[in-house]
Design an enzyme around this catalytic site. Structure first.
Site, PDB file in Angstrom:
ATOM      1  CD  GLN A  89      -2.656   1.330   2.510  1.00 36.22           C
ATOM      2  OE1 GLN A  89      -2.105   1.332   3.605  1.00 36.22           O
ATOM      3  NE2 GLN A  89      -3.968   1.438   2.368  1.00 36.22           N
ATOM      4  NE  ARG A 165      -1.870   7.209   5.953  1.00 34.82           N
ATOM      5  CZ  ARG A 165      -2.641   6.780   6.946  1.00 34.82           C
ATOM      6  NH1 ARG A 165      -3.645   7.517   7.356  1.00 34.82           N
ATOM      7  NH2 ARG A 165      -2.387   5.660   7.574  1.00 34.82           N
ATOM      8  CE  LYS A 212      -8.651   2.129   2.892  1.00 39.93           C
ATOM      9  NZ  LYS A 212      -8.184   1.800   4.204  1.00 39.93           N
ATOM     10  CB  CYS A 341     -13.247 -10.064  14.965  1.00 38.21           C
ATOM     11  SG  CYS A 341     -13.053  -8.293  15.250  1.00 38.21           S
ATOM     12  CB  CYS A 344     -13.744  -5.113  21.684  1.00 36.77           C
ATOM     13  SG  CYS A 344     -12.126  -5.931  21.637  1.00 36.77           S
ATOM     14  CB  CYS A 348      -6.744  -4.552  16.720  1.00 39.46           C
ATOM     15  SG  CYS A 348      -8.477  -4.130  16.996  1.00 39.46           S
ATOM     16  CB  CYS A 360      -6.385 -10.153  19.166  1.00 37.17           C
ATOM     17  SG  CYS A 360      -8.126 -10.666  19.111  1.00 37.17           S
TER      18      CYS A 360
HETATM   19  C1  LIG Z   1      -4.434  -1.711  13.870  1.00 36.74           C
HETATM   20  C2  LIG Z   1      -4.969  -1.250  12.536  1.00 36.74           C
HETATM   21  C3  LIG Z   1      -4.099  -0.668  11.631  1.00 36.74           C
HETATM   22  C4  LIG Z   1      -4.593  -0.239  10.370  1.00 36.74           C
HETATM   23  N1  LIG Z   1      -3.715   0.288   9.451  1.00 36.74           N
HETATM   24  C5  LIG Z   1      -4.163   0.666   8.225  1.00 36.74           C
HETATM   25  C6  LIG Z   1      -3.260   1.117   7.232  1.00 36.74           C
HETATM   26  O1  LIG Z   1      -2.039   1.170   7.411  1.00 36.74           O
HETATM   27  N2  LIG Z   1      -3.777   1.494   6.040  1.00 36.74           N
HETATM   28  C7  LIG Z   1      -5.123   1.433   5.771  1.00 36.74           C
HETATM   29  O2  LIG Z   1      -5.532   1.796   4.669  1.00 36.74           O
HETATM   30  N3  LIG Z   1      -6.002   0.975   6.691  1.00 36.74           N
HETATM   31  C8  LIG Z   1      -5.552   0.580   7.893  1.00 36.74           C
HETATM   32  N4  LIG Z   1      -6.433   0.061   8.812  1.00 36.74           N
HETATM   33  C9  LIG Z   1      -7.876  -0.075   8.444  1.00 36.74           C
HETATM   34  C10 LIG Z   1      -8.159  -1.489   7.906  1.00 36.74           C
HETATM   35  O3  LIG Z   1      -7.476  -1.749   6.701  1.00 36.74           O
HETATM   36  C11 LIG Z   1      -9.672  -1.692   7.665  1.00 36.74           C
HETATM   37  O4  LIG Z   1     -10.109  -0.832   6.649  1.00 36.74           O
HETATM   38  C12 LIG Z   1     -10.536  -1.441   8.916  1.00 36.74           C
HETATM   39  O5  LIG Z   1      -9.939  -2.010  10.047  1.00 36.74           O
HETATM   40  C13 LIG Z   1     -11.939  -2.030   8.747  1.00 36.74           C
HETATM   41  O6  LIG Z   1     -11.848  -3.417   8.477  1.00 36.74           O
HETATM   42  P1  LIG Z   1     -12.128  -4.551   9.605  1.00 36.74           P
HETATM   43  O7  LIG Z   1     -13.516  -4.338  10.098  1.00 36.74           O
HETATM   44  O8  LIG Z   1     -11.952  -5.856   8.864  1.00 36.74           O
HETATM   45  O9  LIG Z   1     -11.135  -4.380  10.692  1.00 36.74           O
HETATM   46  C14 LIG Z   1      -5.967  -0.383  10.061  1.00 36.74           C
HETATM   47  C15 LIG Z   1      -6.826  -0.984  11.002  1.00 36.74           C
HETATM   48  C16 LIG Z   1      -6.338  -1.414  12.226  1.00 36.74           C
HETATM   49  C17 LIG Z   1      -7.282  -2.076  13.191  1.00 36.74           C
END
Ligand SMILES: Cc1cc2nc3c(=O)[nH]c(=O)nc-3n(C[C@H](O)[C@H](O)[C@H](O)COP(=O)(O)O)c2cc1C
Length: 363
Positions: A89, A165, A212, A341, A344, A348, A360
């Site tokens: 990314q 970003r 994205k 999951c 919460c 994370c 987690c």
């Molecule tokens: C700890 C953590 C770090 C993340 N880092 C990024 C990142 O570097 N770039 C990004 O686009 N999204 C990042 N996200 C967002 C995730 O890619 C994702 O879009 C978001 O968690 C929702 O998906 P989920 O419900 O499966 O967790 C991060 C999420 C978490 C929890």
């Protein structure tokens, strides 16, 4: 669960199934990152997206230093050794680093707190990105290509351009007040993203490139970067013309982190598949593969989204952190063994916020 485990292509790259580990910034400990990547790749997902790979040289760990390049090379090697693909990314931060450096002494002396500084930085994103000289903007967009080439050398299979970003803040009317060719009309606001895509395509023509796409919701308002739902109809075809091979669709950044990473108690995004409605909007304007993300945990729900072709891929972050074996367990029919999951956010998102790395509650 047949559809989940049917191979599908992004550009010329075939993914063995429809499960992708969402981009996730972890921590600064290289060995811990590699261990986590190994664990997630071993669980059977088709691809891992390595979050936030900077396009410019950084003080710590970038593609441009021997140490940083070696870290990315090892990440790719580890993931490949488990039969999984890996995407980078690419991103450029929209945080004004000079402003941070100027304010660090104030933080050290106790005049301001880290939270104050974070707020001050958020408040000046518009001013910052609207005042970057054109030559510097061009240097950044062409660095997307330079970084992509280094990614290819390190072993990455695909590039994801982070549409939040700097791409996101340039696209957004809430931040971008530029009066030059990068500001004003949607076409001008998309120029930063489009030039970045073209630069990557030129540098690595044989690699698939994903975007994205960060969507800003109005009424109720969520997210500040990216584009509004109404702008999707124009923005998506522009990106497709620039050479994008697939879209990863999520809510835009810069409101609260608990909106883009919503807990299950979130008022508007607490449900399974919470951002898929944005993917539905994108689908109206492209035939390219779409990857949905956000609150995806349930095998039956996910199978339905794939088999109905609502999305071609699903990306999971927190669910694969909770149980990296999710794909294998689903494939083998052991869904009752999945550590589900509960969104919460305690260890994370909480782990990152407290500088403890991604964890987690099930660890
Ligand atoms: C700890 C953590 C770090 C993340 N880092 C990024 C990142 O570097 N770039 C990004 O686009 N999204 C990042 N996200 C967002 C995730 O890619 C994702 O879009 C978001 O968690 C929702 O998906 P989920 O419900 O499966 O967790 C991060 C999420 C978490 C929890």
């Amino acid at each position: 669960m047949n559809s989940i485990f049917t191979p599908y292509k992004i550009g010329n790259l075939e993914l063995k199934n429809r499960i992708i580990f969402a981009p996730t910034s972890m921590d600064n400990d290289v060995e811990r990152i590699i261990e986590k990547m190994d664990e997630i790749a071993s669980g059977g997902c088709a691809m891992i997206i390595v979050g936030d790979v900077p396009v410019l040289p950084q003080r710590h760990m970038s593609l441009y230093s021997d140490e940083g390049f070696e870290m990315y090379r090892r990440i790719c090697e580890t993931i490949h050794s488990r039969g999984c693909l890996v995407s980078a990314q690419l991103h450029q931060s929209d945080t004004d680093m000079k402003f941070i450096m100027e304010n660090i002494p104030k933080m050290k002396s106790g005049e301001i707190t880290a939270d104050d500084l974070r707020k001050m930085l958020n408040d000046r994103i518009g001013e910052y990105i609207s005042s970057i000289p054109v030559e510097e903007v061009k240097n950044i967009t062409s660095s997307f290509g330079k970084a992509a080439l280094l990614c290819k050398k390190a072993g990455f299979d695909m590039i994801q351009i982070h549409g939040d970003r700097m791409c996101g803040s340039f696209s957004s009317t809430l931040f971008n007040t530029r009066k030059d060719e990068y500001g004003g009309s949607l076409e001008n606001r998309a120029k930063f993203a489009i030039d970045s895509i073209k630069s990557v395509k030129k540098a690595v023509p044989d690699m698939p490139v994903e975007y994205k796409l960060s969507v800003r919701q109005e009424n109720p308002d969520y997210g500040k970067a990216g584009i509004t739902v109404d702008e999707i109809s124009e923005f998506v075809p522009m990106l497709e013309d620039a050479g994008i091979d697939s879209f990863h669709v999520a809510l835009a950044n810069h409101s609260s982190l608990t909106d883009t990473i919503p807990p299950s108690t979130h008022k508007d995004f607490g449900m399974e598949g919470c951002f898929l409605k944005f993917a539905d909007e994108v689908r109206k304007y492209t035939e390219l593969p779409i990857c949905g993300v956000g609150g995806l945990t349930d095998p039956v729900f996910i199978e339905k989204q794939i088999s109905s072709e609502r999305v071609q891929f699903v990306s999971m972050c927190r669910q694969l952190i909770a149980d990296s074996m999710w794909p294998q367990k689903v494939k083998n029919g052991n869904t009752e063994d999945i550590k589900k999951c509960i969104r919460c956010n305690k260890k994370c998102l909480g782990g990152i916020q407290h500088h403890k790395g991604v964890g987690c509650i099930f660890d």
